[in-house]
Motif scaffolding. Structure first.
Motif, PDB file in Angstrom:
ATOM      1  N   GLN A 134      95.439   0.779 -17.262  1.00  0.00           N
ATOM      2  CA  GLN A 134      94.740   1.834 -16.532  1.00  0.00           C
ATOM      3  C   GLN A 134      94.148   1.305 -15.238  1.00  0.00           C
ATOM      4  OE1 GLN A 134      92.306   2.988 -20.011  1.00  0.00           O
ATOM      5  NE2 GLN A 134      92.954   5.091 -19.602  1.00  0.00           N
ATOM      6  N   VAL A 135      93.633   0.081 -15.281  1.00  0.00           N
ATOM      7  CA  VAL A 135      93.125  -0.547 -14.063  1.00  0.00           C
ATOM      8  C   VAL A 135      94.237  -0.637 -13.019  1.00  0.00           C
ATOM      9  CG1 VAL A 135      92.289  -2.715 -13.069  1.00  0.00           C
ATOM     10  CG2 VAL A 135      91.277  -1.839 -15.185  1.00  0.00           C
ATOM     11  N   ALA A 136      95.409  -1.092 -13.431  1.00  0.00           N
ATOM     12  CA  ALA A 136      96.544  -1.201 -12.508  1.00  0.00           C
ATOM     13  C   ALA A 136      96.921   0.161 -11.928  1.00  0.00           C
ATOM     14  CB  ALA A 136      97.738  -1.827 -13.224  1.00  0.00           C
ATOM     15  N   ASP A 137      96.914   1.196 -12.775  1.00  0.00           N
ATOM     16  CA  ASP A 137      97.262   2.539 -12.306  1.00  0.00           C
ATOM     17  C   ASP A 137      96.263   3.035 -11.268  1.00  0.00           C
ATOM     18  OD1 ASP A 137      99.410   2.531 -14.015  1.00  0.00           O
ATOM     19  OD2 ASP A 137      98.428   3.714 -15.577  1.00  0.00           O
ATOM     20  N   TRP A 138      94.992   2.803 -11.506  1.00  0.00           N
ATOM     21  CA  TRP A 138      93.957   3.260 -10.580  1.00  0.00           C
ATOM     22  C   TRP A 138      94.037   2.532  -9.242  1.00  0.00           C
ATOM     23  CZ3 TRP A 138      89.019   3.720 -14.133  1.00  0.00           C
ATOM     24  CH2 TRP A 138      89.029   4.964 -14.751  1.00  0.00           C
ATOM     25  N   ILE A 139      94.319   1.242  -9.292  1.00  0.00           N
ATOM     26  CA  ILE A 139      94.423   0.487  -8.043  1.00  0.00           C
ATOM     27  C   ILE A 139      95.670   0.928  -7.270  1.00  0.00           C
ATOM     28  CG2 ILE A 139      94.662  -1.793  -7.016  1.00  0.00           C
ATOM     29  CD1 ILE A 139      91.912  -1.239  -8.198  1.00  0.00           C
ATOM     30  N   ALA A 140      96.766   1.148  -7.982  1.00  0.00           N
ATOM     31  CA  ALA A 140      98.013   1.566  -7.326  1.00  0.00           C
ATOM     32  C   ALA A 140      97.845   2.896  -6.609  1.00  0.00           C
ATOM     33  CB  ALA A 140      99.141   1.652  -8.353  1.00  0.00           C
ATOM     34  N   THR A 141      97.019   3.784  -7.155  1.00  0.00           N
ATOM     35  CA  THR A 141      96.779   5.088  -6.531  1.00  0.00           C
ATOM     36  C   THR A 141      95.584   5.071  -5.588  1.00  0.00           C
ATOM     37  OG1 THR A 141      95.530   5.759  -8.505  1.00  0.00           O
ATOM     38  CG2 THR A 141      97.843   6.392  -8.401  1.00  0.00           C
ATOM     39  N   GLN A 142      95.054   3.877  -5.309  1.00  0.00           N
ATOM     40  CA  GLN A 142      93.997   3.656  -4.321  1.00  0.00           C
ATOM     41  C   GLN A 142      92.689   4.366  -4.666  1.00  0.00           C
ATOM     42  OE1 GLN A 142      95.183   3.945  -0.193  1.00  0.00           O
ATOM     43  NE2 GLN A 142      97.292   3.341  -0.630  1.00  0.00           N
ATOM     44  N   HIS A 143      92.430   4.537  -5.955  1.00  0.00           N
ATOM     45  CA  HIS A 143      91.160   5.127  -6.362  1.00  0.00           C
ATOM     46  C   HIS A 143      90.028   4.092  -6.350  1.00  0.00           C
ATOM     47  CE1 HIS A 143      93.753   8.391  -7.898  1.00  0.00           C
ATOM     48  NE2 HIS A 143      92.683   9.132  -7.739  1.00  0.00           N
ATOM     49  N   PHE A 144      90.396   2.799  -6.399  1.00  0.00           N
ATOM     50  CA  PHE A 144      89.399   1.737  -6.422  1.00  0.00           C
ATOM     51  C   PHE A 144      89.791   0.655  -5.425  1.00  0.00           C
ATOM     52  CE2 PHE A 144      88.525   4.006 -10.215  1.00  0.00           C
ATOM     53  CZ  PHE A 144      87.188   3.795 -10.508  1.00  0.00           C
ATOM     54  N   ASP A 145      88.797  -0.141  -5.021  1.00  0.00           N
ATOM     55  CA  ASP A 145      89.028  -1.179  -4.020  1.00  0.00           C
ATOM     56  C   ASP A 145      89.637  -2.439  -4.621  1.00  0.00           C
ATOM     57  OD1 ASP A 145      87.770   0.297  -1.836  1.00  0.00           O
ATOM     58  OD2 ASP A 145      85.892  -0.050  -2.906  1.00  0.00           O
ATOM     59  N   VAL A 146      89.188  -2.802  -5.806  1.00  0.00           N
ATOM     60  CA  VAL A 146      89.671  -4.027  -6.440  1.00  0.00           C
ATOM     61  C   VAL A 146      89.653  -3.826  -7.952  1.00  0.00           C
ATOM     62  CG1 VAL A 146      87.345  -5.054  -6.408  1.00  0.00           C
ATOM     63  CG2 VAL A 146      89.346  -6.541  -6.642  1.00  0.00           C
ATOM     64  N   GLY A 147      90.637  -4.402  -8.614  1.00  0.00           N
ATOM     65  CA  GLY A 147      90.703  -4.325 -10.061  1.00  0.00           C
ATOM     66  C   GLY A 147      90.844  -5.700 -10.665  1.00  0.00           C
ATOM     67  N   ILE A 148      90.421  -5.828 -11.919  1.00  0.00           N
ATOM     68  CA  ILE A 148      90.564  -7.082 -12.651  1.00  0.00           C
ATOM     69  C   ILE A 148      91.227  -6.755 -13.973  1.00  0.00           C
ATOM     70  CG2 ILE A 148      89.397  -9.117 -13.561  1.00  0.00           C
ATOM     71  CD1 ILE A 148      86.999  -8.158 -11.707  1.00  0.00           C
ATOM     72  N   GLY A 149      92.409  -7.314 -14.202  1.00  0.00           N
ATOM     73  CA  GLY A 149      93.162  -7.006 -15.403  1.00  0.00           C
ATOM     74  C   GLY A 149      93.859  -8.232 -15.950  1.00  0.00           C
ATOM     75  N   ALA A 150      94.444  -8.054 -17.113  1.00  0.00           N
ATOM     76  CA  ALA A 150      95.111  -9.174 -17.787  1.00  0.00           C
ATOM     77  C   ALA A 150      96.619  -9.112 -17.642  1.00  0.00           C
ATOM     78  CB  ALA A 150      94.736  -9.193 -19.265  1.00  0.00           C
ATOM     79  N   ILE A 151      97.127  -8.189 -16.837  1.00  0.00           N
ATOM     80  CA  ILE A 151      98.571  -8.066 -16.697  1.00  0.00           C
ATOM     81  C   ILE A 151      98.988  -8.337 -15.259  1.00  0.00           C
ATOM     82  CG2 ILE A 151      98.850  -6.454 -18.605  1.00  0.00           C
ATOM     83  CD1 ILE A 151      98.902  -4.169 -16.610  1.00  0.00           C
ATOM     84  N   ASN A 152     100.153  -8.930 -15.109  1.00  0.00           N
ATOM     85  CA  ASN A 152     100.739  -9.190 -13.797  1.00  0.00           C
ATOM     86  C   ASN A 152     101.944  -8.264 -13.649  1.00  0.00           C
ATOM     87  OD1 ASN A 152     101.617 -10.171 -11.377  1.00  0.00           O
ATOM     88  ND2 ASN A 152     102.169 -12.198 -12.134  1.00  0.00           N
ATOM     89  N   VAL A 153     101.716  -7.107 -13.038  1.00  0.00           N
ATOM     90  CA  VAL A 153     102.761  -6.087 -12.968  1.00  0.00           C
ATOM     91  C   VAL A 153     103.520  -6.191 -11.647  1.00  0.00           C
ATOM     92  CG1 VAL A 153     101.642  -4.479 -14.539  1.00  0.00           C
ATOM     93  CG2 VAL A 153     101.026  -4.433 -12.130  1.00  0.00           C
ATOM     94  N   ALA A 154     104.800  -5.894 -11.700  1.00  0.00           N
ATOM     95  CA  ALA A 154     105.636  -5.881 -10.500  1.00  0.00           C
ATOM     96  C   ALA A 154     105.671  -4.455  -9.978  1.00  0.00           C
ATOM     97  CB  ALA A 154     107.035  -6.389 -10.814  1.00  0.00           C
ATOM     98  N   ASP A 155     104.701  -4.098  -9.185  1.00  0.00           N
ATOM     99  CA  ASP A 155     104.579  -2.742  -8.644  1.00  0.00           C
ATOM    100  C   ASP A 155     104.375  -2.855  -7.141  1.00  0.00           C
ATOM    101  OD1 ASP A 155     103.765  -0.200  -7.823  1.00  0.00           O
ATOM    102  OD2 ASP A 155     102.715   0.221  -9.695  1.00  0.00           O
ATOM    103  N   PRO A 156     105.248  -2.239  -6.330  1.00  0.00           N
ATOM    104  CA  PRO A 156     105.096  -2.360  -4.868  1.00  0.00           C
ATOM    105  C   PRO A 156     103.801  -1.769  -4.343  1.00  0.00           C
ATOM    106  CG  PRO A 156     106.766  -0.717  -5.457  1.00  0.00           C
ATOM    107  CD  PRO A 156     106.422  -1.438  -6.715  1.00  0.00           C
ATOM    108  N   ALA A 157     103.122  -0.958  -5.148  1.00  0.00           N
ATOM    109  CA  ALA A 157     101.845  -0.380  -4.723  1.00  0.00           C
ATOM    110  C   ALA A 157     100.672  -1.319  -4.981  1.00  0.00           C
ATOM    111  CB  ALA A 157     101.605   0.949  -5.441  1.00  0.00           C
ATOM    112  N   LEU A 158     100.949  -2.480  -5.605  1.00  0.00           N
ATOM    113  CA  LEU A 158      99.887  -3.415  -5.964  1.00  0.00           C
ATOM    114  C   LEU A 158     100.085  -4.763  -5.289  1.00  0.00           C
ATOM    115  CD1 LEU A 158      99.618  -2.835  -9.831  1.00  0.00           C
ATOM    116  CD2 LEU A 158      97.966  -2.119  -8.100  1.00  0.00           C
ATOM    117  N   ALA A 159      98.984  -5.344  -4.856  1.00  0.00           N
ATOM    118  CA  ALA A 159      98.951  -6.745  -4.445  1.00  0.00           C
ATOM    119  C   ALA A 159      98.206  -7.495  -5.536  1.00  0.00           C
ATOM    120  CB  ALA A 159      98.240  -6.897  -3.100  1.00  0.00           C
ATOM    121  N   VAL A 160      98.863  -8.469  -6.157  1.00  0.00           N
ATOM    122  CA  VAL A 160      98.312  -9.150  -7.334  1.00  0.00           C
ATOM    123  C   VAL A 160      98.022 -10.608  -6.997  1.00  0.00           C
ATOM    124  CG1 VAL A 160      98.694  -9.741  -9.747  1.00  0.00           C
ATOM    125  CG2 VAL A 160      99.640  -7.616  -8.824  1.00  0.00           C
TER     126      VAL A 160
END
Length: 314
Positions: A134-160
């Motif tokens: 959910q953290v990754a989803d929220w960051i990808a949709t730009q609802h939050f400035d920074v997220g902290i999660g335990a997954i390293n997802v390959a999503d072009p909308a995310l900088a990890v």
């Protein structure tokens, strides 16, 4: 009407305030003839008589007074913008929206955000606690400035960015015989009641693989999504668990003891940012503070938190 220039409007305002072109020149740090020329061009552009000339003073016409009211409103807006820019520069204004997984958010992160708030009291802060996905989803949709999660997802909308990688530790009741051991290995937990992280956690499969390779069976009594809840089960006497060390360090119970577990089963912490949005100064400074505080936590953890990937750690 001929297009007005900002300099003409500025000269008109200065004359209205000072009462003379000489005084206006002093306000604007330009020559008196330059003010006169700008004022003449301004009157020609608006096609309205703005001043009556009485010797060296200028008497504004009623039309000039009305126009000055409008000009003042515009300049107040510009002053407000300048003031806001100064406040943003000095962190007297702004916002920081953080989304984080429970392992970080339930103990460690509030202290970091409190420290950030003390240094930047004008910055409002928001913290939402959700699963890593959910953290990754929220960051990808730009609802939050920074997220902290335990997954390293390959999503072009995310900088990890890797925040750190730690080894799971074994949570034991303080009365358990295994607390006498310095390090826990799979064989020690053979047929032990075991609280496991749920299958939605990728680390679950790493734990299962460690026991399968050692050919050790456990009594799997409970599944839970959160390390914090796993610690609560252990605290209640339900069994033992492997949990992430940041949670272990912040779980408030004198009835639990933690020991390193081998082989190393990694638990990764990642910083997530919207890939297509520039990071604010508040976001950048908060991220650096987070890294520093995690390093301090590592140094003061008496060997429990063996962390890789954070500046200052091996």
């Amino acid at each position: 009407m001929t297009k007005l220039s900002f300099r003409q409007v500025e000269a008109f305002r200065a004359v209205m305030i000072a009462g003379t072109t000489t005084g206006a020149a002093e306000l604007l740090y330009i020559s008196q003839p330059a003010v006169s020329r700008l004022l003449h061009d301004f009157e020609a552009a608006v096609k309205v008589k703005l001043f009556e000339r009485h010797h060296k003073r200028l008497a504004p016409t009623p039309e000039a007074l009305l126009l000055f009211e409008e000009v003042e409103r515009s300049f107040v807006g510009i002053d407000r913008l300048a003031s806001m820019a100064e406040e943003l520069r000095d962190f007297q204004r702004g916002s920081l929206k953080v989304a984080a997984m429970p392992a970080i958010a339930l103990g460690f992160l509030p202290r970091v955000m409190q420290k950030f708030g003390e240094a930047h009291q004008g910055v409002s802060q928001t913290l939402q606690v959700r699963s890593s996905q959910q953290v990754a989803d929220w960051i990808a949709t730009q609802h939050f400035d920074v997220g902290i999660g335990a997954i390293n997802v390959a999503d072009p909308a995310l900088a990890v960015e890797v925040l750190g990688e730690a080894a799971l530790v074994c949570a034991l009741p303080a009365s358990h015989p295994l607390v006498e051991k310095a390090v826990i290995v799979p064989e020690d937990l053979r047929d032990q009641p075991f609280i496991s992280l749920g299958p939605e956690q990728s680390v679950r499969y790493k734990v299962d693989e460690a026991f399968e390779q050692a050919r050790v069976s456990r009594q799997l009594v409970f599944d839970t999504q959160l390390s914090h809840v796993a610690c609560s089960f252990v605290d209640a006497g339900a069994g033992v668990a492997l949990v992430d060390p940041v949670t272990a360090l912040h779980f408030p119970s004198a009835n639990l003891v933690y020991r390193p577990f081998e082989p190393w089963v990694s638990f990764s912490y990642h910083l997530l940012y919207p890939a297509h949005r520039a990071r604010s100064r508040a976001t950048l400074e908060f991220s650096e503070l987070l890294k520093r505080e995690l390093t301090v936590l590592t140094e003061n953890a008496n060997g429990l938190l063996r962390l890789k990937g954070v500046a200052g750690t091996p």
